[in-house]
Write an enzyme that holds these catalytic residues in place. Structure first.
Site, PDB file in Angstrom:
ATOM      1  CG  ASP A  97      -2.119   0.814   1.228  1.00  0.00           C
ATOM      2  OD1 ASP A  97      -2.427   1.408  -0.089  1.00  0.00           O
ATOM      3  OD2 ASP A  97      -2.638   1.425   2.043  1.00  0.00           O
ATOM      4  CG  HIS A 119      -0.557   2.116  -9.665  1.00  0.00           C
ATOM      5  ND1 HIS A 119      -0.820   1.764  -8.071  1.00  0.00           N
ATOM      6  CD2 HIS A 119      -1.723   2.702  -9.682  1.00  0.00           C
ATOM      7  CE1 HIS A 119      -1.814   2.303  -7.471  1.00  0.00           C
ATOM      8  NE2 HIS A 119      -2.474   2.798  -8.530  1.00  0.00           N
ATOM      9  CG  LEU A 153       8.860 -17.247  -3.514  1.00  0.00           C
ATOM     10  CD1 LEU A 153       9.014 -17.287  -1.980  1.00  0.00           C
ATOM     11  CD2 LEU A 153       9.179 -15.965  -4.151  1.00  0.00           C
TER      12      LEU A 153
END
Ligand code: IPE
Ligand code: IPE
Ligand code: MG
Length: 243
Positions: A21, A38, A132
């Site tokens: 955020d 962004h 991962l």
């Protein structure tokens, strides 16, 4: 691209979630459009994925777009959808090189079809990654997922494991996901915003005022370090934890 060698790690079986955020505020404070925030956020995501891979984290779930984010102005939503597609196209190869398995969790029926096909290609391409498991939540709502899974149960009494399987199905997860161990939220807010409500039952929380575009590998490792100092009791007493 150099192949990442993953050392055996204390974080191996760990599931870390991040609410990324603060992109918009970071951009606004520099006089830039929110979309520039962004784009900067994608660069941070790339760095943190690499850091998590190096640290040997097992599963990383990144919150990229909530079901409620559709309520944002249409140009911002459109820019985000295009950015997701471009990022997936660009990052899939890097994921393969680093042994990262990439999957997207959330609803899929409202995504642009071009993004949907890119998602399917990225998932197929990275399916063999073992270092991962990177899950990116797009059009995700924990509450809606829980409601849907409960409806799919059709009134049957389920175990947690059975419910977890339904939850995985509604989010297009390849398999039921482990409980969250550590939840990180950047950007200063201290709330969940409908992220992983079921999986967070015993998660440790780490909130930082740092905006996502400025979040660093060092801070990420700091959050992992702080997690190690927490005493998780799961409802028991300290003596039980120590044994
Ligand atoms: C998070 O940053 C990214 C998305 C929700 C897509 P925000 O866009 O929410 O940034 P702020 O919170 O407005 O600063
Ligand atoms: C949560 O952030 C969603 C993502 C980071 C993708 P928001 O910015 O949408 O959450 P609120 O509105 O501050 O709760
Ligand atoms: Mg926000």
């Amino acid at each position: 691209m150099k192949r990442t060698t993953v050392v055996p790690s204390a974080y191996r079986g760990m599931h870390v979630g991040i609410i990324m955020d603060g992109n918009g505020r970071w951009a606004a404070s520099r006089g830039l459009p929110r979309t520039a925030g962004h784009r900067a956020g994608v660069r941070t995501a790339r760095k943190i994925v690499e850091a998590a891979t190096r640290a040997g984290v097992g599963t990383l779930t990144l919150y990229a777009f909530s079901a409620d984010n559709w309520s944002r102005p249409t140009p911002e939503v459109g820019a985000l959808m295009r950015l997701f597609r471009r990022s997936l196209l660009g990052e899939s190869k890097r994921c393969v090189d680093n042994g990262v398995r990439l999957t997207i969790v959330g609803r899929r029926d409202r995504l642009p079809s071009s993004l949907l096909s890119t998602i399917q290609e990225a998932e197929a391409m990275t399916a063999h990654g073992r270092n991962l498991h990177l899950r990116v939540a797009i059009d995700y709502s924990a509450r809606e997922s829980i409601l849907q899974a409960a409806s799919a149960a059709g009134g049957e009494t389920l175990t947690r494991e059975q419910f977890g399987r339904l939850l995985a199905q509604v989010n297009h997860d390849p398999f039921p996901i482990a409980d969250l161990d550590l939840l990180v939220r950047t950007g200063g807010e201290q709330r969940l915003s409908d992220f992983l409500l079921w999986e967070s039952a015993y998660a440790e929380f780490y909130f930082t005022p740092r905006m996502w575009p400025e979040f660093t590998e060092e801070q990420f490792l700091g959050a992992l370090g702080e997690f190690e100092l927490r005493e998780r009791r799961f409802g028991g007493v300290p003596e039980q934890v120590a044994s």
